[in-house]
Enzyme design. Sequence first.
Site, short mmCIF file in Angstrom:
data_model
loop_
_atom_site.label_atom_id
_atom_site.label_comp_id
_atom_site.label_asym_id
_atom_site.label_seq_id
_atom_site.Cartn_x
_atom_site.Cartn_y
_atom_site.Cartn_z
N HIS A 98 0.83 -1.22 0.00
CA HIS A 98 0.00 0.00 0.00
C HIS A 98 0.86 1.27 0.00
O HIS A 98 0.51 2.27 0.62
CB HIS A 98 -0.94 0.02 1.21
CG HIS A 98 -1.95 -1.09 1.22
ND1 HIS A 98 -3.20 -0.97 0.67
CD2 HIS A 98 -1.88 -2.36 1.69
CE1 HIS A 98 -3.86 -2.12 0.82
NE2 HIS A 98 -3.07 -2.98 1.42
N ASN A 171 -10.22 -2.90 2.39
CA ASN A 171 -9.92 -2.88 0.95
C ASN A 171 -11.20 -2.63 0.16
O ASN A 171 -12.29 -2.62 0.73
CB ASN A 171 -9.34 -4.24 0.53
CG ASN A 171 -7.85 -4.36 0.83
OD1 ASN A 171 -7.17 -3.36 1.09
ND2 ASN A 171 -7.35 -5.57 0.79
N TYR A 385 0.96 -4.62 12.33
CA TYR A 385 0.98 -3.22 11.86
C TYR A 385 1.93 -2.32 12.66
O TYR A 385 2.54 -1.41 12.10
CB TYR A 385 -0.45 -2.65 11.82
CG TYR A 385 -1.21 -3.12 10.60
CD1 TYR A 385 -1.44 -4.48 10.38
CD2 TYR A 385 -1.68 -2.24 9.64
CE1 TYR A 385 -2.10 -4.93 9.26
CE2 TYR A 385 -2.34 -2.68 8.51
CZ TYR A 385 -2.56 -4.03 8.33
OH TYR A 385 -3.21 -4.48 7.21
FE1 HDE Z 1 -2.44 -4.86 5.47
N1 HDE Z 1 -0.65 -4.03 5.95
N2 HDE Z 1 -1.74 -6.65 6.03
N3 HDE Z 1 -4.15 -5.74 4.81
N4 HDE Z 1 -3.13 -3.12 4.85
C1 HDE Z 1 -0.33 -2.76 5.80
O1 HDE Z 1 0.78 -1.47 7.41
C2 HDE Z 1 -0.63 -6.88 6.75
C3 HDE Z 1 -4.46 -7.06 4.89
C4 HDE Z 1 -4.38 -2.83 4.39
O2 HDE Z 1 -3.29 3.41 3.93
C5 HDE Z 1 1.00 -2.42 6.40
O3 HDE Z 1 0.92 0.77 7.72
C6 HDE Z 1 -0.55 -8.27 7.11
C7 HDE Z 1 -5.85 -7.27 4.60
C8 HDE Z 1 -4.46 -1.45 4.02
O4 HDE Z 1 -1.66 3.29 5.36
C9 HDE Z 1 1.47 -3.75 7.00
C10 HDE Z 1 -1.64 -8.86 6.55
C11 HDE Z 1 -6.35 -6.05 4.33
C12 HDE Z 1 -3.21 -0.91 4.29
C13 HDE Z 1 0.31 -4.66 6.66
C14 HDE Z 1 -2.38 -7.85 5.89
C15 HDE Z 1 -5.28 -5.10 4.46
C16 HDE Z 1 -2.41 -1.98 4.82
C17 HDE Z 1 1.95 -1.74 5.48
C18 HDE Z 1 -2.00 -10.33 6.57
C19 HDE Z 1 -7.78 -5.69 3.91
C20 HDE Z 1 -2.75 0.50 4.04
C21 HDE Z 1 1.84 -0.26 5.81
C22 HDE Z 1 -2.54 -10.80 7.70
C23 HDE Z 1 -8.75 -5.95 4.89
C24 HDE Z 1 -3.05 1.43 5.16
C25 HDE Z 1 1.14 -0.22 7.06
C26 HDE Z 1 -2.63 2.81 4.80
C27 HDE Z 1 -1.09 -1.82 5.23
C28 HDE Z 1 0.31 -5.93 7.06
C29 HDE Z 1 -3.56 -8.14 5.17
C30 HDE Z 1 -5.48 -3.71 4.23
C31 HDE Z 1 2.78 -4.27 6.49
C32 HDE Z 1 0.55 -8.92 7.92
C33 HDE Z 1 -6.59 -8.61 4.64
C34 HDE Z 1 -5.67 -0.72 3.45
O5 HDE Z 1 1.63 -3.65 8.38
#
Ligand code: HDE
Length: 718
Positions: A98, A171, A385
């Site tokens: 993202h 999402n 996160y």
């Molecule tokens: Fe994320 N995800 N994610 N994700 N995600 C991040 O955190 C992560 C997942 C989502 O505009 C990171 O601040 C893991 C699902 C959005 O700043 C990180 C897993 C969904 C955003 C991270 C998921 C998301 C992130 C990278 C698996 C939809 C952007 C930057 C379990 C429901 C937020 C940050 C923004 C961002 C980890 C799965 C949505 C790396 C480990 C499922 C919208 O922490």
Amino acid sequence: MAKTGKRGGSPSSKTAQSRTPTQDRKARNGLGQRGRGETHQVAGGDVPVLTTQQGIPVADDQNSLKIGARGPTALEDFHFREKLFHFDHERIPERVVHARGFGAHGFFETYESLSDITRAHLFQRKGERTPAFVRFSTVAGNKGSADLARDVRGFAVKLYTQEGNWDIVGNNIPVFFIQDALKFPDIIHAAKDEPDRGFPQAQTAHDNFWDFISLNPETMHMALWIMSDRTIPRSFRFMEGFGVHTFRLINAEGKSTFVKFHWKPKLGMQSVVWNEAVKINGADPDFHRRDLWDAIQSGDFPEWELGLQLFDEAFADRFAFDVLDATKLIPEEDIPIRRVGRLVLDRCVDNFFAETEQVAFCTQNIVPGIDFSNDPLLQGRNFSYLDTQLKRLGSPNFTFLPINAPKCPFHTLQQDGHMAFVNPKGRANYEPNSWGGAQGGPRESPERGFPSYPEEAAGHKQRGRSETFADHYSQARQFYVSQTPIEQGHIASAFTFELSKVETIAIRARMVAHLLTVDEALGTTVAQGLRLKEIPQAAQPAKPVETSLAPSPALSILGNGPRSLKGRRMGILVSDGVDAKLLKALTDALAQEGATFRLVAPMVGGVEASDGRWVDAHEKIDGGPSVLFDAVAVLVSDDGATSLMSEPAVRDFLADAYAHLKFIGYVSSALPVLDKAGVRAAGDGGIIELGNAKNAAPFVQACRALRYWERLKTIKNP
Ligand code: HDE
């Protein structure tokens, strides 16, 4: 800072070494004696005096301190040292996923009290307004990638409630690729650029991605979604958002209700077509962020409604799938969506870095009245996160940044660390303590504090997955059969395109085998599109595919169209001699509809209309291709048509609008230009003659359909 006009000057030029007139004036004014906060009169009005970070006023920001005009730079030049030092440290790591995003401020307004189902402060009173910040993003691309990449869009909402910050980090697709957070690095590694070559950027059309997908059947439902038009939205304003996981709402009595969160766009859903997406990326890689910026700046505030799907344990038990499995959704037809409030984005950021780049979302940020479920993906996210935030923002004190700090009072006993600029006051930095009153600091509160739902949990420690997570194809199939034939065609085309970029034939075949299991016709179409020499055997599902799941019409974009041009934009191609009355009638009709327009002319300076008046243009023809608009009109004079006919950009403008099934309004003088571009007006209900001003409003009304899908019969599917 005063503009000196010297910024672009060559450092070797003689004038760059001497003082500019403005600097001479500054020097004469004795500005070197003024401190921070004082102002300085220049042509643009009163401006603050430029200072260093230490507040020392700067006399000359154009030249470093040298020993002699052509000599070495002096080490003591603290302004130079500080300016370069700070610049060298401007970058922070981009988000690992993202990375490319765009945010805006707004508010959430509650429609009615939900106190019977949750004690969350923001839902207690009708009309309660809670400040919000939203960041939309793509997932796979780097920070500088293009907006129209085929990709899932992040839809992260921070709600600054009176009992703390609540983040719904969702999402624009209601399901996810994987069921267990342990697999997250794998799916992301596979989707991003391949590590040996460092490409492709921001696209899944490559071997590694489809290798991973084809080896992990649990991704199949999401694979269908990402190959649908959901991943090429027309703009952020026209897409849905989803919390994805099952959460809990807890009321004051401690009663729990399961919930799934939905954001429904007021303007309806809309996507572009693939060929358009490819071209938009070249014409305006910032298409989505510009759209949001323009809409908010012009007062056309985007709006979504928050929808809740509420259900109890009994429903969870009888539902065909596990509500803890993030690769599954609950059809709206099974659990209707209750709309409980609206989210309005009404303010752009003041500074992109300070707000959009530094905003730190975290699924763990929830407030009393909301709680987690045991979805293993959510549980893993909760753990993950904070690591990203610390890595990116460099200090556990990132929570004090204005964009991240709660807007309600907050009192912790945490202290120190890098950038500790708001350490707690008083003597007590621990509890319990014997110090009373203000000295004693904050205390826990069993009444007001966050209550975790006392769910019973027990079991053997094990690595493994519940049997209830084992069906990977039935909902993929249900999604596919819920689409209109046009959308099914787009899904087949997208698979064919992506797999055509996969060089390893075995991966193509393995993917087709899965698609045959999802839906035989889909698998066959893709196999034929790829011209596979042999059609593979359908993949063997772990659980038989449930083919009787009823289609869910709510899952289609086209089936739920708004049939409105509100919030959309028309591109009007004009030349000298443009019919002034018609142009006015058309732009009036668009305003009436709540739509906007851009005038595209041979030269950006504008054109002279038929009544002799000058009309300023917004775009030069090759800067305003039709892919940037929802509909187009060609209002050229006879002379204009003659001179524009030989312009390749004009031919592309029309040929693309035609191929992308857009509505095209034209005046008869434009017919030779249309003809040259291969646009066949005869018999095409989407190509409408604008004989005179009276035809303008009906044309705009016709454009409400957004695309003239009938044209597909005469042209190849774009
Ligand atoms: Fe994320 N995800 N994610 N994700 N995600 C991040 O955190 C992560 C997942 C989502 O505009 C990171 O601040 C893991 C699902 C959005 O700043 C990180 C897993 C969904 C955003 C991270 C998921 C998301 C992130 C990278 C698996 C939809 C952007 C930057 C379990 C429901 C937020 C940050 C923004 C961002 C980890 C799965 C949505 C790396 C480990 C499922 C919208 O922490």
